[in-house]
Design a protein around this motif. Structure first.
Motif, PDB file in Angstrom:
ATOM      1  N   ALA A 148       0.832  -1.206   0.000  1.00  0.00           N
ATOM      2  CA  ALA A 148       0.000   0.000   0.000  1.00  0.00           C
ATOM      3  C   ALA A 148       0.863   1.250   0.000  1.00  0.00           C
ATOM      4  CB  ALA A 148      -0.932  -0.004   1.210  1.00  0.00           C
ATOM      5  N   ALA A 149       1.938   1.238   0.776  1.00  0.00           N
ATOM      6  CA  ALA A 149       2.846   2.395   0.801  1.00  0.00           C
ATOM      7  C   ALA A 149       3.442   2.636  -0.581  1.00  0.00           C
ATOM      8  CB  ALA A 149       3.946   2.186   1.836  1.00  0.00           C
ATOM      9  N   GLY A 150       3.840   1.568  -1.250  1.00  0.00           N
ATOM     10  CA  GLY A 150       4.406   1.710  -2.588  1.00  0.00           C
ATOM     11  C   GLY A 150       3.389   2.226  -3.595  1.00  0.00           C
ATOM     12  N   LEU A 151       2.179   1.713  -3.528  1.00  0.00           N
ATOM     13  CA  LEU A 151       1.143   2.157  -4.464  1.00  0.00           C
ATOM     14  C   LEU A 151       0.684   3.583  -4.173  1.00  0.00           C
ATOM     15  CD1 LEU A 151      -0.957  -1.115  -4.758  1.00  0.00           C
ATOM     16  CD2 LEU A 151       0.611  -0.148  -6.455  1.00  0.00           C
ATOM     17  N   LEU A 152       0.556   3.919  -2.898  1.00  0.00           N
ATOM     18  CA  LEU A 152       0.145   5.286  -2.541  1.00  0.00           C
ATOM     19  C   LEU A 152       1.172   6.316  -2.993  1.00  0.00           C
ATOM     20  CD1 LEU A 152      -1.281   4.763   1.057  1.00  0.00           C
ATOM     21  CD2 LEU A 152      -2.573   5.326  -1.012  1.00  0.00           C
ATOM     22  N   SER A 153       2.447   5.952  -2.948  1.00  0.00           N
ATOM     23  CA  SER A 153       3.484   6.904  -3.339  1.00  0.00           C
ATOM     24  C   SER A 153       3.413   7.246  -4.827  1.00  0.00           C
ATOM     25  CB  SER A 153       4.865   6.360  -2.980  1.00  0.00           C
ATOM     26  OG  SER A 153       5.178   5.239  -3.789  1.00  0.00           O
ATOM     27  N   ARG A 154       2.785   6.395  -5.631  1.00  0.00           N
ATOM     28  CA  ARG A 154       2.669   6.646  -7.066  1.00  0.00           C
ATOM     29  C   ARG A 154       1.453   7.505  -7.430  1.00  0.00           C
ATOM     30  NH1 ARG A 154       6.690   6.784  -9.928  1.00  0.00           N
ATOM     31  NH2 ARG A 154       5.560   6.300 -11.802  1.00  0.00           N
ATOM     32  N   LEU A 155       0.559   7.741  -6.494  1.00  0.00           N
ATOM     33  CA  LEU A 155      -0.615   8.560  -6.779  1.00  0.00           C
ATOM     34  C   LEU A 155      -0.202   9.999  -7.050  1.00  0.00           C
ATOM     35  CD1 LEU A 155      -3.159   7.304  -4.106  1.00  0.00           C
ATOM     36  CD2 LEU A 155      -3.084   6.727  -6.533  1.00  0.00           C
ATOM     37  N   GLU A 156      -0.958  10.667  -7.870  1.00  0.00           N
ATOM     38  CA  GLU A 156      -0.637  12.051  -8.211  1.00  0.00           C
ATOM     39  C   GLU A 156      -1.219  13.057  -7.231  1.00  0.00           C
ATOM     40  OE1 GLU A 156      -1.319  12.995 -12.280  1.00  0.00           O
ATOM     41  OE2 GLU A 156      -0.359  11.159 -12.968  1.00  0.00           O
ATOM     42  N   GLU A 157      -2.047  12.610  -6.327  1.00  0.00           N
ATOM     43  CA  GLU A 157      -2.630  13.494  -5.320  1.00  0.00           C
ATOM     44  C   GLU A 157      -1.545  13.947  -4.345  1.00  0.00           C
ATOM     45  OE1 GLU A 157      -5.861  14.460  -5.282  1.00  0.00           O
ATOM     46  OE2 GLU A 157      -6.117  13.316  -7.126  1.00  0.00           O
TER      47      GLU A 157
END
Length: 192
Positions: A148-157
Motif C-alpha cells: 500500500a505504501a508503494g502504491l500510494l506513493s505513485r498517486l498524483e494526489e
C-alpha cells in the motif's frame, strides 16, 4: 519549498512513528533475525538523519532513504524467505538490492524513484506470497501495508486522508514494519 505549519507536525509525527517502530523492530529481532534487524536499523537511521537535518531534502536525507529502500527492504525480505526455506529467492532479492545500490548514481533522480518503488513493491509482493502459503497473518498484513505504501506513493494526489501523501506512506510503512516484525517473531516460534 517550505512546509505548511500544520503539515510539519504531521511530517514530524510520521517520521517519529516510522523511526520508533523501526528501531524497536531492530532491537527486538537482532537475536533471531540479524538480516531483518539490519534492515530495520537502516530505516531507523534514515528517519533519524531526516529528523536531525530539519526535514529538508538534503542529499544526505535522500541518500539515507535510498539505502533504506534498496538495501534495508531486501534485507527484510531476505530474512523472511530464508526462514521459510526459500534460499534462492532470498539471495536474489538481496543481490538485486545490492546491484541497485551500486547503480544508483547512474540512474538519475527519476530512475532512482522508479527503482525504489519497484523494490518496495517486489519486497511487499514476495513477503505477501510467502505469508499466504505459510499462513502467517502478520506477514500478510505487513506485505499488504508495504505494498500500500508503494502504491500510494505513485498517486498524483498531494494529500490523502487530509494528510500529505508522503506522511500517509510513512504511516503505512510503520504499520507494515510493525506487522512484519511480528511476522518474523511468529515464524521463528513455529520453526523452534
Amino acid at each position: 519549498m517550505v512546509p505548511k505549519p500544520g503539515g510539519e507536525w504531521s511530517t514530524v509525527l510520521s517520521h517519529l512513528a516510522l523511526g520508533v517502530v523501526s528501531l524497536h523492530a531492530a532491537v527486538s529481532s537482532v537475536q533471531s533475525s540479524r538480516g531483518a534487524a539490519a534492515g530495520f536499523l537502516l530505516q531507523a537511521l534514515a528517519t533519524a538523519i531526516t529528523l536531525a537535518s530539519g526535514l529538508g531534502t538534503h542529499e544526505d536525507c535522500l541518500a539515507g532513504a535510498w539505502v533504506a529502500t534498496v538495501i534495508g527492504l531486501p534485507l527484510l525480505a531476505f530474512d523472511f524467505h530464508w526462514v521459510n526455506g526459500d534460499r534462492s529467492s532470498a539471495n536474489l532479492l538481496l543481490g538485486g538490492g545490492m546491484v541497485l545500490a551500486v547503480a544508483g548514481d547512474h540512474l538519475g533522480p527519476e530512475g532512482c524513484s522508479v527503482a525504489g518503488q519497484a523494490v518496495l513493491l517486489v519486497v511487499a509482493v514476495t513477503i505477501l506470497i510467502v505469508a499466504v502459503f505459510t499462513g502467517n497473518t502478520y506477514g500478510m498484513w505487513g506485505g499488504a501495508m508495504l505494498g500500500a505504501a508503494g502504491l500510494l506513493s505513485r498517486l498524483e494526489e498531494d494529500r490523502l486522508l487530509l494528510l500529505p501523501k508522503e506522511d500517509v506512506c510513512r504511516w503505512a510503512l510503520a504499520a507494515g514494519s510493525w506487522a512484519y516484525c511480528w511476522a518474523l517473531h511468529t515464524q521463528r516460534l513455529q520453526w523452534e
